[in-house]
Design a protein around this motif. Structure first.
Motif, mmCIF file in Angstrom:
data_model
loop_
_atom_site.group_PDB
_atom_site.id
_atom_site.type_symbol
_atom_site.label_atom_id
_atom_site.label_comp_id
_atom_site.label_asym_id
_atom_site.label_seq_id
_atom_site.Cartn_x
_atom_site.Cartn_y
_atom_site.Cartn_z
ATOM 1 N N SER A 162 35.371 54.550 9.837
ATOM 2 C CA SER A 162 35.333 54.203 8.414
ATOM 3 C C SER A 162 35.880 55.342 7.555
ATOM 4 O O SER A 162 36.546 55.103 6.548
ATOM 5 C CB SER A 162 33.919 53.823 7.977
ATOM 6 O OG SER A 162 33.082 54.936 7.953
ATOM 7 N N ILE A 163 35.632 56.587 7.956
ATOM 8 C CA ILE A 163 36.178 57.737 7.224
ATOM 9 C C ILE A 163 37.695 57.771 7.370
ATOM 10 O O ILE A 163 38.416 57.996 6.386
ATOM 11 C CB ILE A 163 35.536 59.054 7.713
ATOM 12 C CG1 ILE A 163 34.090 59.142 7.250
ATOM 13 C CG2 ILE A 163 36.322 60.263 7.220
ATOM 14 C CD1 ILE A 163 33.317 60.295 7.820
ATOM 15 N N ASP A 164 38.184 57.538 8.571
ATOM 16 C CA ASP A 164 39.628 57.526 8.784
ATOM 17 C C ASP A 164 40.300 56.437 7.958
ATOM 18 O O ASP A 164 41.331 56.673 7.312
ATOM 19 C CB ASP A 164 39.959 57.327 10.269
ATOM 20 C CG ASP A 164 39.669 58.565 11.097
ATOM 21 O OD1 ASP A 164 39.649 59.676 10.533
ATOM 22 O OD2 ASP A 164 39.459 58.410 12.323
ATOM 23 N N LYS A 165 39.721 55.232 7.954
ATOM 24 C CA LYS A 165 40.290 54.126 7.180
ATOM 25 C C LYS A 165 40.268 54.428 5.682
ATOM 26 O O LYS A 165 41.257 54.192 4.987
ATOM 27 C CB LYS A 165 39.512 52.830 7.451
ATOM 28 C CG LYS A 165 39.768 52.245 8.813
ATOM 29 C CD LYS A 165 38.897 51.025 9.035
ATOM 30 C CE LYS A 165 38.988 50.550 10.477
ATOM 31 N NZ LYS A 165 38.045 49.456 10.750
ATOM 32 N N ALA A 166 39.147 54.937 5.194
ATOM 33 C CA ALA A 166 39.035 55.248 3.773
ATOM 34 C C ALA A 166 40.014 56.352 3.369
ATOM 35 O O ALA A 166 40.609 56.291 2.290
ATOM 36 C CB ALA A 166 37.605 55.647 3.424
ATOM 37 N N ALA A 167 40.196 57.353 4.231
ATOM 38 C CA ALA A 167 41.119 58.445 3.923
ATOM 39 C C ALA A 167 42.553 57.936 3.853
ATOM 40 O O ALA A 167 43.315 58.307 2.955
ATOM 41 C CB ALA A 167 40.996 59.555 4.965
ATOM 42 N N LYS A 168 42.928 57.063 4.793
ATOM 43 C CA LYS A 168 44.282 56.485 4.779
ATOM 44 C C LYS A 168 44.480 55.604 3.549
ATOM 45 O O LYS A 168 45.521 55.658 2.896
ATOM 46 C CB LYS A 168 44.529 55.685 6.050
ATOM 47 C CG LYS A 168 44.738 56.543 7.273
ATOM 48 C CD LYS A 168 44.933 55.706 8.511
ATOM 49 C CE LYS A 168 44.986 56.587 9.745
ATOM 50 N NZ LYS A 168 45.024 55.797 10.979
ATOM 51 N N LYS A 169 43.482 54.795 3.244
ATOM 52 C CA LYS A 169 43.567 53.906 2.088
ATOM 53 C C LYS A 169 43.692 54.719 0.801
ATOM 54 O O LYS A 169 44.507 54.407 -0.068
ATOM 55 C CB LYS A 169 42.331 53.003 2.037
ATOM 56 C CG LYS A 169 42.380 51.939 0.974
ATOM 57 C CD LYS A 169 41.167 51.027 1.091
ATOM 58 C CE LYS A 169 41.230 49.917 0.065
ATOM 59 N NZ LYS A 169 40.066 49.021 0.164
ATOM 60 N N LEU A 170 42.900 55.767 0.682
ATOM 61 C CA LEU A 170 42.950 56.619 -0.504
ATOM 62 C C LEU A 170 44.307 57.293 -0.631
ATOM 63 O O LEU A 170 44.866 57.373 -1.724
ATOM 64 C CB LEU A 170 41.829 57.668 -0.430
ATOM 65 C CG LEU A 170 41.676 58.585 -1.630
ATOM 66 C CD1 LEU A 170 41.292 57.784 -2.868
ATOM 67 C CD2 LEU A 170 40.630 59.637 -1.345
ATOM 68 N N VAL B 14 36.926 54.154 -3.707
ATOM 69 C CA VAL B 14 37.281 54.584 -2.346
ATOM 70 C C VAL B 14 36.879 56.043 -2.141
ATOM 71 O O VAL B 14 36.363 56.410 -1.079
ATOM 72 C CB VAL B 14 38.786 54.361 -2.073
ATOM 73 C CG1 VAL B 14 39.197 54.954 -0.747
ATOM 74 C CG2 VAL B 14 39.118 52.876 -2.102
ATOM 75 N N GLU B 15 37.097 56.885 -3.158
ATOM 76 C CA GLU B 15 36.687 58.291 -3.060
ATOM 77 C C GLU B 15 35.182 58.418 -2.887
ATOM 78 O O GLU B 15 34.704 59.209 -2.076
ATOM 79 C CB GLU B 15 37.124 59.070 -4.304
ATOM 80 C CG GLU B 15 38.572 59.449 -4.327
ATOM 81 C CD GLU B 15 38.973 60.207 -5.593
ATOM 82 O OE1 GLU B 15 38.246 60.128 -6.610
ATOM 83 O OE2 GLU B 15 40.013 60.868 -5.554
ATOM 84 N N GLY C 27 39.568 63.113 6.396
ATOM 85 C CA GLY C 27 38.984 62.957 5.068
ATOM 86 C C GLY C 27 37.581 63.490 4.925
ATOM 87 O O GLY C 27 37.029 63.522 3.837
ATOM 88 N N ALA C 28 36.967 63.916 6.014
ATOM 89 C CA ALA C 28 35.558 64.336 5.992
ATOM 90 C C ALA C 28 35.446 65.837 5.827
ATOM 91 O O ALA C 28 35.134 66.550 6.749
ATOM 92 C CB ALA C 28 34.862 63.907 7.268
ATOM 93 N N SER C 29 35.677 66.316 4.632
ATOM 94 C CA SER C 29 35.578 67.755 4.432
ATOM 95 C C SER C 29 34.426 68.138 3.511
ATOM 96 O O SER C 29 34.207 69.294 3.249
ATOM 97 C CB SER C 29 36.893 68.286 3.850
ATOM 98 O OG SER C 29 37.171 67.625 2.633
ATOM 99 N N ALA C 30 33.709 67.157 3.012
ATOM 100 C CA ALA C 30 32.657 67.446 2.034
ATOM 101 C C ALA C 30 31.461 68.146 2.655
ATOM 102 O O ALA C 30 30.899 69.054 2.072
ATOM 103 C CB ALA C 30 32.211 66.154 1.360
ATOM 104 N N GLY C 31 31.023 67.729 3.833
ATOM 105 C CA GLY C 31 29.857 68.325 4.459
ATOM 106 C C GLY C 31 28.572 67.865 3.793
ATOM 107 O O GLY C 31 28.541 66.894 3.044
#
Length: 189
Positions: free
Chosen positions: A47-55, A78-79, A175-179
């Motif tokens: 889901s993170i990969d899909k959201a990052a690509k979509k964004l 999306v963000e 896309g998962a850099s927030a932590g």
């Protein structure tokens, strides 16, 4: 044979590096058992990969055209979804962090008792201030290029484990850099 190896100039350094490699492998095996092989992790990651690509596609499209208010709202949604998924992924990884921390503390304690007060390496530079305190921790003498086990183990652990995660494909999704503690959103402040 064993006595000739122990007389080798870099023998202690090689032991610390070898133990660091073994520790990284054990920690990644624990993480695989507790995290990476589970379906919930795989779902979160996809889901993170899909959201990052979509964004990414939405942002490139919005740069070409005048941005409408509805498009901006979709990008914000999306963000937000990406941030929530990233936070969930970090919380999911947090549970194995405790077990890995225990393993690292035990190994560090063992190494500390084996190499207490012993120079295990020579640095090719003269460190400054805080770095010197870390690299010379627990050592007698005034040679600033002496390196303690703690500093060498710390450097090896960080670099080896990070590269091992990349090699095994366990590095965080793009896309998962927030932590756990993401930076505040500049739009909301």
């Amino acid at each position: 044979m064993a006595s000739s190896l122990s007389n080798f100039k870099y023998f202690d350094s090689l032991i610390v590096v070898g133990i660091s490699i073994c520790t990284a492998i054990v920690c990644e095996a624990i993480s695989w058992l507790l995290i990476y092989r589970t379906n919930s992790y795989k779902n979160l990651r996809s889901s993170i990969d899909k959201a990052a690509k979509k964004l990414e596609t939405m942002k490139t499209d919005s740069n070409k055209i005048n941005v409408k208010k509805s498009k901006t709202k979709k990008i914000d949604r999306v963000e937000t979804s990406l941030k929530e998924s990233s936070r969930d992924l970090s919380l999911f990884k947090f549970k194995s962090g405790g077990v890995v921390a225990v393993v690292l503390f035990v190994v560090f304690g063992l190494l500390n008792s084996l190499f207490e007060g012993k120079v295990v390496a020579k640095l090719p530079f003269q460190p400054f201030g805080l770095l010197m305190k870390m690299s010379h921790r627990g050592l007698q003498g005034n040679d600033p290029t002496d390196c303690s086990m703690a500093f060498l183990y710390f450097l090896c652990s960080i670099s080896i484990r990070t590269n091992l995660q990349k090699f095994l494909g366990f590095s965080p999704p793009r896309g998962a850099s927030a932590g756990l503690f993401p930076l505040p959103d500049p739009k909301t402040s």
